[in-house]
Scaffold this motif. Structure first.
Motif, PDB file in Angstrom:
ATOM      1  N   ASP A 220       0.870  -1.174   0.000  1.00  0.00           N
ATOM      2  CA  ASP A 220       0.000   0.000   0.000  1.00  0.00           C
ATOM      3  C   ASP A 220       0.909   1.226   0.000  1.00  0.00           C
ATOM      4  OD1 ASP A 220      -1.317   2.314   1.275  1.00  0.00           O
ATOM      5  OD2 ASP A 220      -3.038   0.981   1.457  1.00  0.00           O
ATOM      6  N   ALA A 221       0.846   2.023  -1.059  1.00  0.00           N
ATOM      7  CA  ALA A 221       1.791   3.135  -1.212  1.00  0.00           C
ATOM      8  C   ALA A 221       1.682   4.137  -0.075  1.00  0.00           C
ATOM      9  CB  ALA A 221       1.579   3.825  -2.555  1.00  0.00           C
ATOM     10  N   ALA A 222       0.465   4.504   0.317  1.00  0.00           N
ATOM     11  CA  ALA A 222       0.292   5.498   1.380  1.00  0.00           C
ATOM     12  C   ALA A 222       0.890   4.988   2.683  1.00  0.00           C
ATOM     13  CB  ALA A 222      -1.186   5.827   1.553  1.00  0.00           C
ATOM     14  N   HIS A 223       0.634   3.724   3.012  1.00  0.00           N
ATOM     15  CA  HIS A 223       1.189   3.154   4.243  1.00  0.00           C
ATOM     16  C   HIS A 223       2.709   3.061   4.156  1.00  0.00           C
ATOM     17  CE1 HIS A 223       2.014   0.491   7.598  1.00  0.00           C
ATOM     18  NE2 HIS A 223       2.571  -0.368   6.767  1.00  0.00           N
ATOM     19  N   TYR A 224       3.203   2.594   3.019  1.00  0.00           N
ATOM     20  CA  TYR A 224       4.644   2.399   2.884  1.00  0.00           C
ATOM     21  C   TYR A 224       5.399   3.700   3.120  1.00  0.00           C
ATOM     22  CZ  TYR A 224       9.099   1.001   0.822  1.00  0.00           C
ATOM     23  OH  TYR A 224      10.423   0.734   0.630  1.00  0.00           O
ATOM     24  N   PHE A 225       4.937   4.778   2.492  1.00  0.00           N
ATOM     25  CA  PHE A 225       5.693   6.024   2.611  1.00  0.00           C
ATOM     26  C   PHE A 225       5.429   6.747   3.923  1.00  0.00           C
ATOM     27  CE2 PHE A 225       5.908   5.072  -1.908  1.00  0.00           C
ATOM     28  CZ  PHE A 225       7.283   5.107  -2.060  1.00  0.00           C
ATOM     29  N   SER A 226       4.366   6.359   4.630  1.00  0.00           N
ATOM     30  CA  SER A 226       4.234   6.834   6.007  1.00  0.00           C
ATOM     31  C   SER A 226       5.300   6.180   6.881  1.00  0.00           C
ATOM     32  CB  SER A 226       2.831   6.523   6.548  1.00  0.00           C
ATOM     33  OG  SER A 226       2.645   5.129   6.762  1.00  0.00           O
ATOM     34  N   VAL A 227       5.660   4.929   6.555  1.00  0.00           N
ATOM     35  CA  VAL A 227       6.733   4.253   7.278  1.00  0.00           C
ATOM     36  C   VAL A 227       8.084   4.869   6.934  1.00  0.00           C
ATOM     37  CG1 VAL A 227       7.902   2.042   7.631  1.00  0.00           C
ATOM     38  CG2 VAL A 227       5.417   2.111   7.441  1.00  0.00           C
ATOM     39  N   VAL A 228       8.277   5.258   5.665  1.00  0.00           N
ATOM     40  CA  VAL A 228       9.510   5.958   5.301  1.00  0.00           C
ATOM     41  C   VAL A 228       9.651   7.229   6.136  1.00  0.00           C
ATOM     42  CG1 VAL A 228      10.755   7.141   3.449  1.00  0.00           C
ATOM     43  CG2 VAL A 228       9.560   5.001   2.961  1.00  0.00           C
ATOM     44  N   ARG A 282       5.455  11.861  -4.421  1.00  0.00           N
ATOM     45  CA  ARG A 282       5.556  13.319  -4.594  1.00  0.00           C
ATOM     46  C   ARG A 282       5.177  14.047  -3.304  1.00  0.00           C
ATOM     47  NH1 ARG A 282       2.885  18.039  -6.672  1.00  0.00           N
ATOM     48  NH2 ARG A 282       4.389  19.269  -7.909  1.00  0.00           N
ATOM     49  N   GLY A 283       4.144  13.551  -2.626  1.00  0.00           N
ATOM     50  CA  GLY A 283       3.756  14.183  -1.374  1.00  0.00           C
ATOM     51  C   GLY A 283       4.871  14.150  -0.346  1.00  0.00           C
ATOM     52  N   LEU A 284       5.532  13.003  -0.228  1.00  0.00           N
ATOM     53  CA  LEU A 284       6.639  12.891   0.723  1.00  0.00           C
ATOM     54  C   LEU A 284       7.822  13.749   0.291  1.00  0.00           C
ATOM     55  CD1 LEU A 284       7.976  11.640   3.181  1.00  0.00           C
ATOM     56  CD2 LEU A 284       8.571   9.643   1.774  1.00  0.00           C
ATOM     57  N   ALA A 285       8.102  13.792  -1.021  1.00  0.00           N
ATOM     58  CA  ALA A 285       9.235  14.586  -1.514  1.00  0.00           C
ATOM     59  C   ALA A 285       9.052  16.060  -1.189  1.00  0.00           C
ATOM     60  CB  ALA A 285       9.391  14.378  -3.017  1.00  0.00           C
ATOM     61  N   LEU A 286       7.868  16.569  -1.422  1.00  0.00           N
ATOM     62  CA  LEU A 286       7.622  17.994  -1.150  1.00  0.00           C
ATOM     63  C   LEU A 286       7.611  18.289   0.343  1.00  0.00           C
ATOM     64  CD1 LEU A 286       4.846  18.702  -3.812  1.00  0.00           C
ATOM     65  CD2 LEU A 286       7.290  19.241  -3.948  1.00  0.00           C
ATOM     66  N   GLU A 287       7.242  17.303   1.137  1.00  0.00           N
ATOM     67  CA  GLU A 287       7.120  17.502   2.580  1.00  0.00           C
ATOM     68  C   GLU A 287       8.462  17.466   3.306  1.00  0.00           C
ATOM     69  OE1 GLU A 287       5.616  14.766   6.307  1.00  0.00           O
ATOM     70  OE2 GLU A 287       4.467  14.672   4.429  1.00  0.00           O
TER      71      GLU A 287
END
Length: 521
Positions: A220-228, A282-287
């Motif tokens: 799940d992309a949203a979950h995965y990058f919340s873990v990142v 992209r959301g994580l990159a900008l954040e």
């Protein structure tokens, strides 16, 4: 503690892999009285538990802990750590195996240096790729950034048991992602001594052909990058803002984000999922990632980084399709065998999958200085600034190398290579190499057939391919023979050529052969 090492192995539906794993643990050169094996079966349903019960009954230094399925390897690893009685603990997955002297060599080095963490050399199996830079040399006291420790955040390492317990280091439990990063990274930061053992293949790391292991599940992309984000929080706890933190951040920007936005990785996903992945990244990159972090990523990813920040999803998809299948086209030019050495001369072209050269344009900039610009392989809706495409500093560092790979085990031996640039045709990248191997090397090579493979590194792209028309054969007596010509190239039948087009088939066959070899040994 009386025991030197405890090996903790979480097991879930290990299948045939578990036999090779167990065999490698029983065949260690370390005396059975000096180590133990703790298997933790995580609710297997394929007979793995019964196989491990049989092993534990026959061997006093093997224990089996049984639990209901927890959904991930973290819980079983923690149970194994709690039960460990060794001075050091090594975490191994049930589909991997150890070299016969692995525990003895790793413990000796760790004891000599007082290591809190020791990284033993890993060898990929079944198509698994292992970072090379971390194992270029052994290091008694390695540094996280300078010695490329971030390139290998899997738990396949030797940890001092008291160190883990003193700092309360535990794996996240349940069906979570990046549980290894959230364990190994804090260990790196808290360790006083980290060592790297690079001169012996300690762990054979398997890429499974099936979908039975934890990491093979679609995420799940949203979950995965919340873990990142949580992993980046760990970095923030230990590193002050500034250039050093930017270098740490670049690891995840490069490996977990930008690499998923290009080449075959992005295009192998279904179209609807690609957009979901793009939105999360992209959301994580900008954040969390400032433009300063991009100074520390490989040059070839900077166009992706720019398009991720300033462009659209369509830009990245067009570029990914164009970059997909970038490779090296090696050609054997000559070989020569003398009493003391074997010489191989070859050339290598850097090309797209359709054979077109990856081209760079030479021109004079507005300031009158000469510069080299990457010629984009496709027209993008969003213009890319010339400063992003400027490869003037990166391109001269392009290099090529030759290594031998054992067909049975996947063990690799690098051949010292002298590189030259014989010509440059309309901006194409062509390198020539001259490699030599002693007929009686200091470190004996295992008997069997060895393929020669050319690896080319250009501006951050790293590609490799078999050098056709030549192979090495090492006899049981250690003699190295060279085979050239059509037999070495092994002309393929129609059936073999057809099999190459079946996704995953070649990897499955290679893995089955290596597992069979291990079981027969």
């Amino acid at each position: 503690m009386d025991l030197k090492v405890s090996v903790v192995v979480p097991a879930y539906n290990g299948g045939v892999y578990i036999d090779a794993c167990a065999r490698s643990l029983l065949d260690q050169s370390l005396a059975p009285d000096d180590y133990e094996v703790v298997f933790v079966d995580d609710g297997s349903t394929d007979g793995t538990r019964e196989r491990l019960e049989a092993v534990a009954r026959r061997h006093d230094h093997v224990r089996l802990i049984r639990v209901d399925n927890t959904g991930g390897p973290g819980g079983p690893r923690n149970l194994g750590l709690d039960a460990a009685r060794g001075e050091y603990v090594y975490f191994l997955d049930c589909d991997d195996w150890l070299g016969p002297e692995a525990l003895e060599r790793m413990h000796a080095m760790a004891a000599r240096n007082g290591s809190d963490v020791l990284v033993g050399r890993m060898v990929g199996q079944g198509g698994r790729r292992v970072p090379r830079a971390i194992f270029r040399r052994s290091a008694d006291r390695a540094r996280i950034l300078e010695d490329h420790l971030l390139s290998l955040l899997t738990p396949h390492k030797l940890f001092r048991t008291a160190f883990l317990r003193e700092h309360g280091l535990r794996f996240p439990e349940g069906p979570v992602r990046l549980e290894d990063h959230r364990f190994v990274l804090p260990a790196y930061f808290k360790a006083e001594v980290i060592s790297v053992l690079a001169d012996y293949p300690c762990c054979y790391w398997v890429q499974r052909a099936d979908e039975g292991n934890y990491s093979a599940r679609r995420f799940d992309a949203a979950h995965y990058f919340s873990v990142v984000r949580e992993v980046l929080d760990i970095v923030d706890e230990h590193v002050e803002p500034g250039p050093v933190r930017d270098r740490f951040y670049a690891h995840w920007l490069r490996g977990k984000m930008l690499r998923r936005m290009g080449g075959g990785t992005l295009m192998n996903y279904p179209p609807d999922y690609r957009r979901e992945l793009h939105a999360a990244i992209r959301g994580l990159a900008l954040e969390r990632f400032t433009p300063q972090v991009e100074r520390h990523i490989p040059w070839n990813l900077r166009t992706r980084a720019y398009l991720l920040r300033e462009g659209t999803y369509e830009d990245l998809e067009i570029l990914a399709e164009a970059e997909r299948g970038i490779t090296v086209r090696p050609v054997l030019r000559a070989s020569l065998t003398s009493q003391s050495s074997i010489g191989v001369w070859f050339s290598a072209d850097f090309v797209y999958r359709d054979g077109r050269p990856v081209a760079f344009r030479h021109e004079d900039g507005p300031d009158g200085k000469h510069r080299v610009l990457w010629e984009l392989p496709a027209v993008l809706p969003t213009p890319v600034p010339t400063e992003v495409l400027d490869a003037t500093a990166a391109l001269p560092r392009a290099t090529v190398g030759l290594h031998a790979r054992h067909r049975g085990s996947g063990v690799e031996v690098s051949l010292p290579t002298t590189v030259s640039r014989p010509c440059e045709d309309r901006g194409a990248v062509t390198l020539a190499g001259e490699a030599h191997l002693a007929t009686a090397p200091e470190a004996p090579m295992p008997a069997g057939t060895w393929d020669l493979r050319v690896r080319m590194d250009v501006c951050g792209w790293g590609v490799e391919r078999k050098l056709a028309g030549i192979r090495l054969v090492v006899t049981k007596e250690g003699e190295i023979l060279v085979r050239t010509g059509r037999k070495a190239a092994r002309k393929q039948s129609r059936l073999r050529r057809g099999a190459r087009r079946v996704p995953g088939l070649r990897r499955a066959v290679r893995l089955a052969r290596s597992t069979r070899t291990r079981l027969r040994a």
